[in-house]
Design an enzyme around this catalytic site. Sequence first.
Site, short mmCIF file in Angstrom:
data_model
loop_
_atom_site.label_atom_id
_atom_site.label_comp_id
_atom_site.label_asym_id
_atom_site.label_seq_id
_atom_site.Cartn_x
_atom_site.Cartn_y
_atom_site.Cartn_z
N CYS A 79 0.83 -1.11 0.04
CA CYS A 79 -0.10 -0.10 -0.15
C CYS A 79 0.90 1.24 0.03
O CYS A 79 0.46 2.24 -0.20
CB CYS A 79 -0.90 -0.10 1.27
N HIS B 34 -3.73 6.90 3.44
CA HIS B 34 -3.89 5.57 2.80
C HIS B 34 -5.26 5.34 3.27
O HIS B 34 -5.74 5.32 4.65
CB HIS B 34 -3.00 4.52 3.08
N ASN C 101 -10.09 -0.71 0.38
CA ASN C 101 -8.88 -0.55 0.33
C ASN C 101 -8.25 -1.22 -1.24
O ASN C 101 -8.31 -2.37 -1.21
CB ASN C 101 -8.01 -1.46 1.54
N1 ACO Z 1 -18.09 -9.55 9.71
C1 ACO Z 1 -18.37 -9.79 11.06
N2 ACO Z 1 -17.81 -10.12 11.64
C2 ACO Z 1 -16.30 -10.20 11.37
C3 ACO Z 1 -15.81 -9.82 10.17
C4 ACO Z 1 -16.93 -9.48 9.37
N3 ACO Z 1 -16.58 -9.19 7.92
N4 ACO Z 1 -14.41 -9.91 10.05
C5 ACO Z 1 -14.14 -10.14 11.42
N5 ACO Z 1 -15.23 -10.57 12.25
C6 ACO Z 1 -15.21 -10.75 13.55
C7 ACO Z 1 -13.83 -11.59 14.15
O1 ACO Z 1 -14.25 -12.82 13.65
C8 ACO Z 1 -13.99 -11.34 15.55
O2 ACO Z 1 -14.83 -12.22 16.04
P1 ACO Z 1 -14.61 -12.76 17.63
O3 ACO Z 1 -14.60 -11.71 18.48
O4 ACO Z 1 -15.96 -13.38 17.80
O5 ACO Z 1 -13.19 -13.61 17.37
C9 ACO Z 1 -14.48 -10.11 15.64
O6 ACO Z 1 -15.38 -9.47 14.38
C10 ACO Z 1 -13.32 -8.74 15.81
O7 ACO Z 1 -12.43 -9.14 14.90
P2 ACO Z 1 -11.17 -8.03 14.77
O8 ACO Z 1 -10.27 -8.67 13.91
O9 ACO Z 1 -10.39 -7.96 16.30
O10 ACO Z 1 -12.07 -6.82 14.51
P3 ACO Z 1 -11.18 -5.35 14.27
O11 ACO Z 1 -11.87 -4.32 15.08
O12 ACO Z 1 -9.78 -5.23 14.39
O13 ACO Z 1 -11.49 -5.04 12.54
C11 ACO Z 1 -10.15 -4.93 10.68
C12 ACO Z 1 -10.86 -5.88 11.81
C13 ACO Z 1 -11.37 -4.33 10.13
C14 ACO Z 1 -9.51 -5.95 9.74
C15 ACO Z 1 -9.17 -3.94 11.25
O14 ACO Z 1 -8.30 -4.78 12.17
C16 ACO Z 1 -8.42 -3.27 10.17
O15 ACO Z 1 -8.79 -2.71 9.37
N6 ACO Z 1 -6.71 -3.57 10.42
C17 ACO Z 1 -5.93 -2.98 9.59
C18 ACO Z 1 -5.61 -3.93 8.40
C19 ACO Z 1 -5.28 -3.30 7.23
O16 ACO Z 1 -5.51 -2.34 6.94
N7 ACO Z 1 -4.65 -4.05 6.41
C20 ACO Z 1 -4.59 -3.52 4.98
C21 ACO Z 1 -3.05 -3.27 4.91
S1 ACO Z 1 -2.68 -2.49 3.49
C22 ACO Z 1 -1.88 -3.80 2.33
O17 ACO Z 1 -0.99 -3.84 2.47
C23 ACO Z 1 -3.02 -4.58 1.61
#
Ligand code: ACO
Length: 330
Positions: A114, A254, A284
């Site tokens: 990214c 980003h 993203n």
């Molecule tokens: N729908 C419903 N529930 C979901 C989903 C979904 N799509 N995805 C995950 N959950 C659940 C999980 O299973 C978890 O359930 P549990 O508590 O029963 O285990 C719960 O939601 C919380 O999961 P977390 O991963 O802790 O949720 P978080 O609030 O951290 O959000 C997210 C997840 C959106 C991925 C966030 O962490 C994020 O945006 N992180 C940054 C990642 C990113 O930007 N990556 C790209 C980098 S760029 C590149 O190089 C491509």
Amino acid sequence: MTRYAAIAGWGKYLPQRVLTNTDLERMVATSDEWIRERTGIAERRLASEGECSSTLAVRAARQALQQADLPAFSLDLIILATSTPDHFFPATACLVQDALGAIHAGAFDLEAACSGFLYALTVGTQLIRGGLCENILVVATETLSRFVNWQDRSTCVLFGDGAGAAVLRATDRRRGLISSTLGAYGAGGELLILPAGGSARPATQQTLDGGQHFIHMKGNQIFRFAVRKMSEAALEVLEKAGLSLEELDLFVPHQANLRIIQAVGQRLNLPEERIFVNLQRYGNMSAATIPIALCEAAESGLLQEGHVVVASAFGAGLTWAGALLIWGRP
Ligand code: ACO
């Protein structure tokens, strides 16, 4: 006289096909409410059959060249940022060079996930400022939809496809990239990885069956890293340019997650109206995110001649980058 590399033209291409959160509800155990609350994303674009990273890049590049009023044969170099190339080789940049008819241009791909566009912008600017090139096309393109596991709700809701481009041209006006910072934390590589298909783990039936050719991500660990590094990078490029946050006209982060953007905004104490956000429509798009955001900010009049814009990004690697630009043509 000091040489600069102004952005003479910019372009973007978003595939026509729209995938909404409601569509995703029918594919995995998720909800529109969860996706909007946790990410801010409402819909994203997907490349259709027949489209791939190079074809998206060509559409964005043509627009940027037209706006710069530059024929493709006047390009000296094409730097293409992507994590989702058409092939391992030839480089996607070479396919774009051929399609554009940029017969005098060298061409190479740059992979910094990214952060890729800001890495490429930095390299291109230095080649112009150093006198090696006059006109460079920097293009970022991604078809992440081809590498997402559409059964993994923790990743498939996040990503989209698109391409953005900028034509850099030598000038003696103080325009274009003024300061930048590039960083990496290779120890965090496992947090966001496409495990198989490379030389470390070549494709086998087992890697295919194990879903090792899809994106694997530990999202919540990247979240904290992203907030810290994007804030630090923004402050660093301002300091290097001798400017303060008050002199910043627009911050272009980003676009991975609205909560990350808001947390960075709070750290920098920036009001919402000075932060550009379009991820609700596109998700993203990795390296393509920032050039598309710059395009849309310029199209909507948010970016004007002489404006100071700071962009910062983070991504797989882990990598991060910051850039301060003075907007305006050569
Ligand atoms: N729908 C419903 N529930 C979901 C989903 C979904 N799509 N995805 C995950 N959950 C659940 C999980 O299973 C978890 O359930 P549990 O508590 O029963 O285990 C719960 O939601 C919380 O999961 P977390 O991963 O802790 O949720 P978080 O609030 O951290 O959000 C997210 C997840 C959106 C991925 C966030 O962490 C994020 O945006 N992180 C940054 C990642 C990113 O930007 N990556 C790209 C980098 S760029 C590149 O190089 C491509």
